[in-house]
Each structure stands twice: as C-alpha cells, then as structure tokens.
Scaffold this motif. Structure first.
Motif, PDB file in Angstrom:
ATOM      1  N   LYS A 172       0.864  -1.189   0.000  1.00 18.90           N
ATOM      2  CA  LYS A 172       0.000   0.000   0.000  1.00 18.90           C
ATOM      3  C   LYS A 172       0.902   1.241   0.000  1.00 18.90           C
ATOM      4  CE  LYS A 172      -4.109  -2.003   2.159  1.00 18.90           C
ATOM      5  NZ  LYS A 172      -4.745  -2.339   3.437  1.00 18.90           N
ATOM      6  N   GLY A 173       0.833   1.993  -1.079  1.00 16.90           N
ATOM      7  CA  GLY A 173       1.659   3.214  -1.150  1.00 16.90           C
ATOM      8  C   GLY A 173       3.140   2.901  -1.044  1.00 16.90           C
ATOM      9  N   LYS A 194       4.400   0.588   0.541  1.00 18.10           N
ATOM     10  CA  LYS A 194       4.779  -0.018   1.853  1.00 18.10           C
ATOM     11  C   LYS A 194       4.053  -1.344   2.049  1.00 18.10           C
ATOM     12  CE  LYS A 194       5.189   2.488   5.576  1.00 18.10           C
ATOM     13  NZ  LYS A 194       6.586   2.054   5.817  1.00 18.10           N
TER      14      LYS A 194
END
Ligand code: TEU
Ligand code: CA
Length: 559
Positions: free
Chosen positions: A132-133, A135
């Motif tokens: 996510k993003g 990460k």
C-alpha cells in the motif's frame, strides 16, 4: 472428571539439537536420543514431546519445515526415528511430535511454487497481498523484529510471516491446504505416534481483512487482536479433530499465545471436540514490562499465585491444564523464579513441587531435572537464536544501551534453554565428541547427569520421587484446588482434595526463612509428609504455625 492417560502422564520435552550428539558432528540427533532412553525411563516420565526433527533449513532451528514427511539429515533417518518410537513404546513410554502448521519454511515445495506467479495453483497456500503506497500491506510487526511482511521480487507482492522471513504463514482459509495438513497428520499418526504438540496453533485463523493494528505513525505493532484466537479457529480445530484426531487414542496440546482461561475452555472443553490441553503464556509474561519480553521487570509472587489460581479454578471440571515453567523458548526456571546460586538445589526442588502438585499435566524440559541454569556468553556472537539476534540488531540500530541489551539476553534469551544437555564433567559435558553447535554452559562441571544420578539428594532423584508420587496418589492428579494464605507474598500454599483426602502444599518462594500461620486448622487424622526438599522436615505433624527454611517445600498428605 473423566480419567485419561494423558491427564495422569508427565511429559518430557526433548530439543533434539541440544540433547545428545550420536555421531560427533556437534549437533544432537536421534541416535543420541536412543542412547538415553534408559535415562528417561529411570526418571519416570511417560510421554516424550520431540521438538521438530523434520527437513528444515534451520532458520528457526527446525520450526521452519521444508518437508513435513522427512527427517532432517543432521538428526538421522526415518529408520532412526522408527527405532526411537519403538524404543519408547517398548519401555511403556509414548511419543508426541511437534506440529508446526501456522507457517512452513520458505524452502518448502509449496512456497517455492506459490511465489512463482500470482496464478500458480499453490499461490493461495500462503497469504499474499499488494503493498500500500509502496509499503507493507499493514503495520503488523513480526515476533522476530521488523515487519511481518516481506516483498517478493517475482510478483512484487508481499507475503505474511508472523515469525522469520523464512517462515511464511500458511493460508488456512484455503481448504486444499487444510486437507494437505490433515493428510500429513494422518501419515504420522498411522506410523504410531501418540499425539501432537501444536506450535502457535491459535494463530492459524486471521481476520480476513488483515487490518492495521496501530495508529498510523509508521511503527510496526503487535497485531495479535487480528490473528490470535481468530474468527475461524474453532471451526478449523473441530474440522481437524473430526477428520483426524478423533480417529486415534492420542493427546494434543496446543501452544496458545495470548489465550485467556475463558478462551481456553473453548479449546480444551471436554465437550468441544478440539484439543486436550493448551500452553498459556500468562506465567511467561510476569517479568515482561510494557516494552514486551525484553523489557525485564521483577516478577511478583502475588501474580504467580493469582494466575495459577485463576487457571486451576477456571478449567476445573471443564478442561485440563498444562503445567510448565520451562521449555526451549524460555529461560531456565531456577534462574528466573528460583536461585541459581546458593539455593539452586532447594529452589529447583521447590519449583518442581509446584509443577507436580497442581491439577494438570506437568511438562519437564530437558535439563530441568538437573536444575540447569541460564548461561552468560561473552558476546552476542556466541548466541544462535534468531529471535535474539534480530532483537540485538534492531535495538543496537535504535541506539539502545549495549549492556541493557545484553542483560535482556542473559535474562530472557531462548538460548538459555538451548545450551547442550549436561551429561557429565568431561569435555563438552559429554554432549558431543566434536564441537558443539552452541557453547556448553560452563556450569556443566558442577551440574550434570552423572553427578546428579550418584547423589540421592539431587534434583533428579527428587523429580523421580515427585513423578512416582503422582502415579501412586490420584489426589495429585484429580484433586480439587483451593488456595491458602492468599495474601502472603513469600509463601505459595494450597490444598488439593479428593474425597476425604487432602494434600497440603506449602512453598517458600524466597531465600529468607518464612513463618506462616494457617487461618484454619487443616491438620487432622493421619498426617504424613508426602514430599519435602529439606531432609529434616517434620514427617507426621502439620502445626497451624510453621517456620519454612529458604525455598522450603513441604507437601503433607492428610487422610
Ligand atoms: O513459539 C511461539 C512464540 O511465541 C515464541 O516465539 C515465544 O513467544 C517467544 O519466543 C518467547 O520468547 C513457537 C515455538 O515454540 C518457537 O520455538 C518458534 O520460534 C515459534 O513458535 C515459531 O515457530
Ligand atoms: Ca549429531
């Protein structure tokens, strides 16, 4: 209360890497264990719990399995294993194997396939998520430091590993995976084993959304609320019981981090069709501060008494307790809860008396019967345990004080329990003729099986007597539990009762004499000393006021 052989048994845990080396390569093995079966029979234990001996790259010393149906070469062959099973059964002992199915090794054929591509048939045997993003999919931390997620180059997705990067979590949502596990269990049971110890079994059901556990500050946090005792755990265990366990006369004990007595009765309730016993961790956290296990704080006897009393009461008549203070993950109990100096022997015997006079099945960890103690290696380079080494790296990188880090390792490190078994005073304590995989505890000159067997007042012979007394006195197994002296912060006392018989247990937990006055007259009729760790304790009288010596344990049988 239904009588069962596993309720009347004492279990002895062998950590094979450190028990006995049969071929001089410095690594314990199955032929080494075979050479010590008479020693185990002499001790009087009934069941051997064998920590993993399966094919493994040993990232976590065998708790990372790459082939569930083969024996790791270092430990020997399947024929050696069959000789072990036969040798135990011939001596009237049983064998339970360690079942590690929350995760496998990343070198297991299933994971080798799973990581190849997103549409590989084995992809869904493990827990993969998009990042996510840039990460990790969530903020969960691993038990072994860092993130619980590892990004995999081949597909750019992340896989979950609650433990080391080489221990990817299996996806129990996948019915095909579950069936593979049940088939493997059946394969071992059909070879004749007598049950399983189930590694972190209450972690196998995760909340499907795998939600963040923290406040978004970027730190990795413990996500236990989303993977301990998860939404489908009882469905899975009841399915496992229905499809496998119920078909055999076996015992099962589940390692259940973070389980409460209320939850435990769902796992071990005699009407639940799941497991026979669980290992809880409440006693293992009494010396952990807010920073977790490495944040060492003094333990309090009042906590031990409260926790033990709670578990004795809450499972009574409903389920069954496991009783332990030692295993391959915990520091040596004499050093942790007793005295590894002047009163080593007295305190080892006192702690053993506690574990063998409560209601439940006692678990003796290799070396506990010798009163083995913690180790202090010179530098972190002598330590082997991945949990310790990862913590050291993380804390050192965070600029923590080196001596504080080392003290945490001395007090709580798992290698305290993994130094080689101390058989005699010869080189390497008689564990190996080669170079041991981990240094032997220098205490072996003083603390070893050969010396202890020759000393009738040794810890070993005290364990033998305790174990034999449990066999000869049903009250020790099936008796009710009632606390005494609840507010005393030096002495742990309780009464076990069965019919008109009583066992009165009085344990001084500290190195100073302690005078106690029972607030009720409990000695009546015939009174005899069931066992004690001071030779000159009064044998046939239990006054209302008694003076206990340092770490004195006394158990009286009143009939
Ligand atoms: O232990 C589970 C577990 O939580 C331990 O890591 C323990 O809480 C911690 O080490 C306390 O110091 C089981 C096995 O007993 C352990 O040896 C394995 O490392 C772990 O699972 C992963 O299989
Ligand atoms: Ca060997």
């Amino acid at each position: 209360m239904k009588k069962q052989w596993w309720k009347e048994s004492v279990v002895y845990q062998i950590y094979p890497r450190s028990f006995m080396d049969g071929n001089g390569d410095g690594i314990g093995d199955i032929p080494g264990i075979l050479s010590k079966l008479d020693y185990l029979q002499n001790l009087g234990v009934d069941v051997i719990w064998l920590s993993p001996v399966y094919e493994s790259p040993n990232d976590d010393n065998g708790y990372d399995i790459s082939d569930y149906r083969s024996i790791l070469g270092e430990f020997g062959t399947i024929d050696d294993w069959k000789s072990l099973l036969e040798g135990l059964h011939d001596r009237g002992m049983k064998l339970i194997m360690d079942l590690v199915v929350n995760h496998s090794s990343d070198e297991h054929a299933w994971f080798v396939e799973s990581r190849k591509s997103k549409d590989n048939p084995y992809r869904d045997y493990y827990i993969w998520r998009e990042g996510k993003g840039g990460k990790e999919p969530n903020d969960w931390g691993s038990f072994f430091s860092g993130s619980a997620w590892q990004r995999d180059e081949a597909t750019g997705e992340y896989f979950l590993h609650l433990f080391s990067k080489k221990q990817p979590d299996l996806n129990w949502e996948n019915e095909a995976l579950r069936q593979e596990i049940y088939d493997m269990m059946t394969w071992w049971l059909d070879l004749g084993i007598d049950g399983f110890r189930m590694d972190v079994i209450n972690l196998i059901s995760k909340v499907p959304e795998l939600p963040n556990a923290g406040n978004g500050d970027g730190k990795y946090v413990f996500g236990g609320e989303y993977f301990m005792n998860g939404p489908r755990i009882h469905e899975y265990l009841q399915e496992m019981n229905r499809k496998v366990l119920s078909k055999y006369d076996i015992m099962t004990v589940g390692e259940a981090i973070g389980v409460t007595p209320e939850e435990a009765s769902l796992y071990v309730g005699e009407d639940r069709g799941e497991l026979n016993m669980v290992f809880h961790f409440e006693l293992m956290d009494v010396d952990s501060g807010p920073g977790g296990k490495w944040d060492v704080v003094p333990w309090k006897l009042s906590d031990l008494k409260r926790i033990i009393g709670k578990w004795q009461r809450s499972l009574h008549g409903k389920g069954w307790n496991s009783l332990y203070l030692n295993n391959h993950d915990q520091p040596r109990m004499v050093s942790r809860f007793g005295d590894d100096g002047r009163y080593r022997i007295e305190s080892a015997k006192m702690l053993a008396t506690l574990l063998h006079t409560l209601q439940g099945t006692p678990y003796v960890y290799q070396g506990e019967e010798l009163g083995m103690v913690n180790v202090k290696f010179d530098g972190v380079s002598e330590y082997k345990d991945i949990e310790t080494l990862n913590m050291y790296e993380e804390y050192a990188a965070a600029g923590r004080d080196h001596s504080e880090i080392m003290n945490s390792i001395y007090v709580k490190g798992r290698d305290n329990a993994r130094t080689p078994m101390q058989w005699n005073g010869s080189a390497n304590a008689g564990f190996t003729t080669g170079t041991p995989w981990i240094r032997v505890n220098p205490s072996y000159m003083d603390i070893n099986a050969e010396r202890t067997l020759a000393d009738e007042n040794s810890v070993f012979h005290y364990y033998r007597k305790l174990i034999r007394l449990r066999k000869e006195n049903e009250i020790a197994v099936y008796g009710d539990y009632r606390p005494l002296l609840e507010n005393d912060n030096r002495v742990f006392a309780y009464v076990r009762s069965l019919g008109d018989d009583r066992l009165v247990v009085v344990l001084n937990f500290f190195g100073a004499p302690a005078e106690v006055v029972f607030d009720e007259l409990i000695a009546y009729g015939n009174c005899e000393l069931y066992i004690g760790n001071y030779e000159d304790a009064p044998r046939n009288e239990l006054e209302q006021r008694i003076e206990l010596r340092p770490y004195e344990a006394r158990v009286y049988k009143l009939t």
